[in-house]
Enzyme design. Structure first.
Site, PDB file in Angstrom:
ATOM      1  N   ASP A 101      62.048   6.525  59.217  1.00 58.26           N
ATOM      2  CA  ASP A 101      61.416   5.232  58.953  1.00 58.26           C
ATOM      3  C   ASP A 101      61.718   4.289  60.117  1.00 58.26           C
ATOM      4  O   ASP A 101      62.528   4.613  60.988  1.00 58.26           O
ATOM      5  CB  ASP A 101      61.998   4.688  57.635  1.00 58.26           C
ATOM      6  CG  ASP A 101      61.325   3.407  57.191  1.00 58.26           C
ATOM      7  OD1 ASP A 101      60.135   3.220  57.503  1.00 58.26           O
ATOM      8  OD2 ASP A 101      61.995   2.595  56.528  1.00 58.26           O
TER       9      ASP A 101
ATOM     10  N   GLU B 200      58.821   2.489  64.710  1.00 52.41           N
ATOM     11  CA  GLU B 200      57.773   1.899  65.590  1.00 52.41           C
ATOM     12  C   GLU B 200      58.299   1.648  67.001  1.00 52.41           C
ATOM     13  O   GLU B 200      57.495   1.784  67.934  1.00 52.41           O
ATOM     14  CB  GLU B 200      57.243   0.613  64.947  1.00 52.41           C
ATOM     15  CG  GLU B 200      56.436   0.839  63.679  1.00 52.41           C
ATOM     16  CD  GLU B 200      57.267   1.280  62.482  1.00 52.41           C
ATOM     17  OE1 GLU B 200      58.459   0.935  62.438  1.00 52.41           O
ATOM     18  OE2 GLU B 200      56.732   1.988  61.622  1.00 52.41           O
TER      19      GLU B 200
ATOM     20  N   ASP C 162      54.436  -0.180  54.061  1.00 47.18           N
ATOM     21  CA  ASP C 162      54.816  -1.125  53.003  1.00 47.18           C
ATOM     22  C   ASP C 162      53.630  -1.877  52.418  1.00 47.18           C
ATOM     23  O   ASP C 162      53.326  -3.011  52.790  1.00 47.18           O
ATOM     24  CB  ASP C 162      55.838  -2.120  53.559  1.00 47.18           C
ATOM     25  CG  ASP C 162      57.129  -1.427  53.952  1.00 47.18           C
ATOM     26  OD1 ASP C 162      57.332  -0.271  53.533  1.00 47.18           O
ATOM     27  OD2 ASP C 162      57.928  -2.044  54.678  1.00 47.18           O
TER      28      ASP C 162
HETATM   29  C1  GLC Z   1      60.921   0.101  55.179  1.00 43.72           C
HETATM   30  C2  GLC Z   1      60.159   1.301  54.671  1.00 43.72           C
HETATM   31  C3  GLC Z   1      60.391   1.464  53.198  1.00 43.72           C
HETATM   32  C4  GLC Z   1      61.883   1.570  52.925  1.00 43.72           C
HETATM   33  C5  GLC Z   1      62.631   0.376  53.499  1.00 43.72           C
HETATM   34  C6  GLC Z   1      64.128   0.514  53.390  1.00 43.72           C
HETATM   35  O1  GLC Z   1      60.398  -1.066  54.665  1.00 43.72           O
HETATM   36  O2  GLC Z   1      58.793   1.228  54.962  1.00 43.72           O
HETATM   37  O3  GLC Z   1      59.708   2.592  52.715  1.00 43.72           O
HETATM   38  O4  GLC Z   1      62.123   1.650  51.561  1.00 43.72           O
HETATM   39  O5  GLC Z   1      62.278   0.222  54.870  1.00 43.72           O
HETATM   40  O6  GLC Z   1      64.600   1.624  54.050  1.00 43.72           O
END
Ligand code: GLC
Length: 799
Positions: free
Chosen positions: A405, A408, A483
């Site tokens: 995650d 980017e 998100d």
């Molecule tokens: C980001 C991700 C989400 C995750 C969060 C905490 O917002 O997109 O899926 O739960 O980070 O790790």
């Protein structure tokens, strides 16, 4: 004094008269008087590549997007020179290059123009950073439509829109918001029933204008790098998507459990809560294959560590969950906490693995653990190190899969939400700034993760998820749309995004079912699950701070509906797995928007909601509250209503009944849909029998069933089973032929065949030319028969 801005602006520059032309093994070079070189490469009969240099010099030819095993080869190639232009002919296309302007026109062999330059290639020098802003403008053909471009949260047809590609952490993004998490600079144009595709393989920030600024012009440009694009000719959209997917690659088959239902939240902890969650699924008999651990399992958000208070014995917990049929997926982010006592940070530092600013210092940015450093995954040595970090992590805990995650990379508390543009990267030996590496950073991270996980879960298959992606990332990882928000509008967005990703070569995709931010009510949750079970990746995930989103968090009615639809997904797994296999093998998208399905029917060109799941199932989500059904477009042909059995003729919009416990589903006539029994998780039951649902048609239809061991690599050595079925229906007769390939022996011996919508009563049945007494076959009702899986011809006659 001259300011930077004044120096930057020199206006557009254009190629002029061609003064040199030569060809060299499938490549054609055109040089203009002012130093522009156009290189045209013929990759295949219908696939070309165009590259432009502005100072006689091409940059080193390097791309992260292109699959190492992309196919090439053509069977005819010749060129010609006329007074005004040069012409290249393949067996499918002719390309004209204008001598005065270097403008290009591409047509089929009958001379129908498929795509032509307007201004063509031009550029602007960029004094601030060096290099050029490279630009291309094309004529928009009459009634041309545009599709593709990754995860754009806008109408499926991009005509009239402008979009940008710069992978961005967009928490709670909105409809039309752009850019989002993915950069997939590939679009499909469709006009006069001719489809083509353009893939602008440039990792800088790219921009596409589809007749937005000027009605009859389509243009694309990049903030740096080369004008370097691929052109794919159809004329079928399916051909275009397959050509692009062949070039940028497909993943290997995932383990079948990865296609089951997955439950996630930010975050399930401590251990006790995770165990309770698992127990509840089994108690309530709601199928589930995987549980996700978000960042809070870590020790102070340090990657590759465990919070031993919350999870004192990960191995024991993960092992116990596994015994109960659950796989455990854990999150790993790119930001490494700046902490001199943390071994990952130390190793990165000692080996010089972290990204640096232009003038030398290591880049620091804030993420969950506070200040972090970011490994330069564009350095092959760093990727190897990163892959290696998974060795002990996997061995010590027994975890099954990894979720990358924030890649980017997302950086908090800075307006750009990401790393500074001057940050340096190795780019596999082509050093550059973050301007060039930004869009591929997450891709290279997940690539390294994939390589590590693949190695250390062996002989099992890896399963890896990523949020950021550039074209080609589909080779390494599954992805989700980021998100989103628990609103009806986001249900619409999820539907469009997943279809669009499938059209953009990236089929293994899903949304956070129910919405990540905020909380859905039971109705929205149920409607989203009804859609989500048809997405290749099916996971409920939510931010957790607005309330629960487990299947039982609403009321009993919702739990019942959700269970029923998750069960349907488990029943359809052999069908879904077969479409995954077709995607892997031939680049066929697992979901098909209606325009892909029937481009000749112009009614499909602006549809967004309806899609084909696999090859033969039509689905249309309910996207508003209190609905008892909806109007939807049924594509041409005849379809069996999955719920009522009614046969409808397509080619028009119809009202379809779908109260809260239904979603419109239609099966194409002639289809053979395989079904598993309901299981609580993949592999729970030994499969004793395969159900084949045969939907009658007056005419012929082909269907396929692919099976293998559902995990491991035997399938690569022939350990698979492919059954091709040919259905042929007459007024009082049905013939079903089976053609088999592969050495995998399925655990079942028989098929239970359900003949749906049969317009006659069965009088006699022959299997492989031998008459079989009816009472030996009937197991349930009039139209269900049980026969050996090895039949070649099933012949049913009726009265
Ligand atoms: C980001 C991700 C989400 C995750 C969060 C905490 O917002 O997109 O899926 O739960 O980070 O790790």
């Amino acid at each position: 004094m001259i300011t930077n801005t004044e120096l930057e602006y020199k206006g557009n520059l254009y190629p002029n008269q061609v003064v040199d032309y030569h060809t060299d093994s499938g490549k054609f070079y055109f040089t203009t008087d002012n130093g522009v070189v156009l290189e045209i490469t013929v990759l295949r009969n219908s696939a070309l590549r165009f590259r432009y240099a502005t100072d006689y010099n091409f940059e080193p030819d390097f791309s992260y997007a292109i699959a190492p095993d992309a196919t090439g080869g053509y069977n005819e190639l010749r060129d010609e020179e006329t007074e005004s232009d040069y012409r290249i002919f393949t067996s499918r296309l002719q390309v004209l290059v204008d001598k005065k302007s270097l403008r290009v026109q591409i047509s089929d062999l009958e001379g129908n123009i498929i795509n032509e330059d307007e201004l063509g290639f031009h550029w602007e020098e960029n004094y601030a950073f060096g290099g050029n802003t490279v630009k291309m403008s094309k004529i928009t053909q009459s009634s041309e439509s545009f599709y593709g471009m990754g995860d754009k949260a806008t109408h499926s047809n991009l005509k009239g829109r402008r979009v940008n590609n710069w992978v961005t952490d967009q928490y709670a993004f909105g409809k039309e918001q752009d850019p989002l998490y993915k950069a997939i600079p590939f679009y499909i144009g469709l006009h006069n029933n001719q489809a083509y595709g353009i893939f602008f393989d440039n990792s800088f920030c790219t921009h596409f204008d589809f007749s937005h600024e000027r009605r009859n012009v389509t243009s694309f440009w990049a903030d740096g790098g080369e004008m370097n694009y691929y052109f794919f000719y159809g004329p079928a959209i399916s051909k275009v998507v397959q050509s692009y997917t062949d070039l940028t690659g497909t993943p290997e088959l995932p383990p079948l459990w990865a296609l089951g239902y997955h439950q996630s939240k930010w975050s399930y902890y401590p251990e006790k809560r995770v165990r309770e969650l698992a127990k509840n699924f089994r108690k309530l008999q709601i199928p589930c294959d995987a549980i996700y651990l978000d960042i809070d399992y870590m020790d102070g958000f340090r990657c590759f560590t465990w919070d031993k208070k919350r999870f004192p014995n990960p191995k024991k917990m993960i092992g116990d969950l596994e015994k109960d049929g659950f796989k455990t997926v854990v999150m790993i982010d790119p930001g490494i906490k700046v902490d001199r006592n943390y071994w990952v940070y130390q190793e990165g530092l000692e080996n010089d693995y972290f990204c640096k600013r232009a003038d030398g210092p290591i880049m620091h940015g804030k993420v969950w653990p506070g200040p972090c450093s970011f490994p330069d995954y564009t350095n092959p040595e760093v990727r190897e190190w990163w892959a290696g970090l998974y060795e002990d992590f996997i061995k010590d805990s027994g975890l099954h899969a990894v979720w990358n995650d924030m890649n980017e990379p997302a950086v908090m508390e800075v307006p750009t939400k990401t790393a500074p543009l001057d940050m340096r990267h190795d780019y596999d030996g082509n050093p550059c700034s973050h301007r060039k590496a930004h869009n591929i950073y997450g891709m290279q991270m997940v690539r390294a993760t994939y390589e590590g996980v693949k190695k250390f879960v062996f002989p099992k298959r890896p399963f890896v998820i990523t949020r950021a992606a550039y074209a080609g990332t589909q080779r390494y990882a599954c992805t989700w749309t980021g998100d989103n928000v628990a609103t009806w509008e986001h249900l619409w967005i999820a539907n469009v995004q997943v279809q669009r990703m499938c059209m953009s070569g990236y089929s293994f995709v899903g949304s956070d079912i129910g919405g990540f931010a905020e909380q859905p009510n039971g109705e929205l949750f149920a409607r989203w699950v009804q859609l989500g079970i048809f997405h290749p990746f099916c996971r409920v995930h939510s931010s957790g701070d607005h309330g629960d989103q487990e299947p039982w968090s609403f009321d009993e009615e919702v739990t019942g509906i959700v269970r029923k639809f998750i069960e349907l997904r488990y029943q359809l797994l052999p069908y879904l797995y077969t479409s995954f296999w077709k995607y892997v093998k031939e680049g066929v998208p697992m979901l098909k928007p209606l325009v892909y399905y029937d481009q000749e029917d112009t009614q499909t060109h602006f549809r967004t909601d309806e899609f084909i799941f696999g090859d033969q199932i039509l689905v249309c989500p309910i996207q508003e509250p209190n609905a008892k059904g909806r109007r939807m477009y049924i594509p041409r042909g005849k379809w069996h209503n999955f719920w009522t059995g009614e046969i409808v003729e397509g080619g028009s919009e119809k009202w379809v009944v779908a109260d809260i416990d239904k979603i419109p589903i239609f099966i194409r006539e002639g289809a053979i849909i395989p079904k598993f029994p309901v299981q609580q998780y993949v592999g729970e039951k030994k499969l004793e029998q395969m159900e084949l649902n045969v939907y009658y048609k007056l005419g012929q239809e082909q269907s396929t069933l692919y099976e293998d061991a559902q995990d491991g690599y035997d399938y690569k050595k022939g350990g698979y089973s492919i059954r091709n079925f040919r259905f042929s229906g007459k007024e009082k007769e049905v013939i079903l032929q089976q053609f088999k390939d592969g050495s995998f022996i399925t655990s079942y011996d028989t098929f239970k065949i359900n003949l749906v919508g049969l317009p006659f009563r069965i009088k006699s049945v022959e299997i492989d030319n031998e008459k079989v007494p009816l009472k030996e076959l009937r197991i349930n009702g009039d139209n269900t028969i049980e026969i050996s899986k090895n039949f070649s011809v099933l012949h049913i006659s009726g009265t």
